[in-house]
Design a protein around this motif. Sequence first.
Motif, short mmCIF file in Angstrom:
data_model
loop_
_atom_site.label_atom_id
_atom_site.label_comp_id
_atom_site.label_asym_id
_atom_site.label_seq_id
_atom_site.Cartn_x
_atom_site.Cartn_y
_atom_site.Cartn_z
N SER A 1 -42.63 7.93 -69.44
CA SER A 1 -42.11 8.34 -68.15
C SER A 1 -40.71 7.73 -68.00
O SER A 1 -40.57 6.50 -68.00
CB SER A 1 -43.03 7.90 -67.01
OG SER A 1 -42.52 8.32 -65.76
N GLU A 2 -39.72 8.59 -67.88
CA GLU A 2 -38.33 8.13 -67.82
C GLU A 2 -37.63 8.82 -66.66
O GLU A 2 -37.88 10.00 -66.38
CB GLU A 2 -37.63 8.43 -69.14
CG GLU A 2 -38.27 7.69 -70.31
CD GLU A 2 -37.89 8.28 -71.66
OE1 GLU A 2 -37.18 7.61 -72.42
OE2 GLU A 2 -38.33 9.41 -71.96
N SER A 3 -36.74 8.10 -66.00
CA SER A 3 -36.04 8.66 -64.85
C SER A 3 -34.65 8.06 -64.73
O SER A 3 -34.37 6.98 -65.27
CB SER A 3 -36.83 8.41 -63.55
OG SER A 3 -36.97 7.02 -63.32
N SER A 4 -33.80 8.77 -64.03
CA SER A 4 -32.45 8.29 -63.73
C SER A 4 -31.98 8.99 -62.45
O SER A 4 -32.48 10.06 -62.10
CB SER A 4 -31.48 8.55 -64.89
OG SER A 4 -31.43 9.94 -65.18
N SER A 5 -31.03 8.38 -61.77
CA SER A 5 -30.51 8.94 -60.52
C SER A 5 -29.13 8.35 -60.26
O SER A 5 -28.71 7.39 -60.92
CB SER A 5 -31.45 8.65 -59.35
OG SER A 5 -31.59 7.26 -59.16
N GLY A 6 -28.43 8.94 -59.29
CA GLY A 6 -27.11 8.41 -58.98
C GLY A 6 -26.39 9.26 -57.96
O GLY A 6 -26.88 10.30 -57.48
#
Length: 387
Positions: free
Chosen positions: A320-325
């Motif tokens: 499970s991998e995530s990123s935001s910005g």
Amino acid sequence: MHLLRPAILLLATSPASFAGDSKATISPPRDWAFSLSAGPAWRQSGSLGFSGGSRSPFAGIPSFVGENSLTIPPIGSDDAYSDRTYNDGFVFTDLSTDIDGLTANWGYQDSGQVDAASDSLYFHATGYQSIRTDTLTRSPLPSLDRNEKGIAPVLQFDATYQHEIAGILPGFSASLSWSPIRMNRSWRDFSLFQTRDDYRHDWTDIYNLGGYGSLVPSAPYTGGTQGPGFLLENIPDSSSFTTEQIGSENAVVANNVSTRFRADHTTLSFGPTLERRVSDQWKIEAGVGLSLHWLHWSAKQKERLSVSKDGTNTTVQSWSESSSGNTILAGVYLQVGTEWTPHDSEWSLKTLLRTDIGQSLSEQVGLSRITYDTDGFTAAVMFSHPL
């Protein structure tokens, strides 16, 4: 007479007073006119690109069906003297086997092993073998390239200089628009079929009794290294071999990947405008300027590698991998429009056509990559009111 005289004076002075008050309320023409417009727009806000990638092909996957194996019975070679152990007896060497090839050190268990007609003695042995095979299937990785389209709200502020220059009214405008971006993708690109086939190998060694079959000791019989005894050749006269599949086991290892991308695309634009009146009710407008595209985004990818075997499904590994910005991208725009004002009305109706050229966003989540460029088009209809 005393009462009439003040009244005449009052009537004489009143018009002058009223005229003076009316003149005082007249305001000079304003140099600038301001308006605020709002309405819906059909907006192609940008181009969304997606290139999928998964981790399952790089994972160490064990065997869920067992491994290769081979079990050979200890019956020796058919071209050398050896100790041979069978299911139903044995043929070992004795002290003189290396000299004459014969042995008294043998035995058998069942009288049915002796065939008087062929003057032969039969021995049987069994071995086993398991063969594992893997079949890998790779599906094409998913990809996406689509234009983001939809209805978006637009808010625009306009300031127009009220003194014509060569028939043109210069000014400036600032606008604000918003549109959502949504993407959901699910796919499978990895499948490994594991199978294990099990076999039974059957050997039959035949020993010739040299015409002395009638003298073979009755079963069960066990000789020894010390004579005397019935002598038998240590090496079989002939040997046969058969194979039969007795079972198999299967398992399927496959992945399941889901990717989600969310973004709020807010565009703030500002720049100079030119306006020309073509009639009492119609104006045409044009503008060019700079845009700032604010992307508040998040991306998430989940992947599950599981094995299906005997009707059950079990997770082997998961990611499970995530990123935001928050990303600010710059761009430029060019727009043209019209404005229609009904007679004796303060409000007006504006139309707008606009094209945007801007920078791009490129982000990775897991082994997948998501891109978004801010090139797009906007067509809007807005109600406008002066400020």
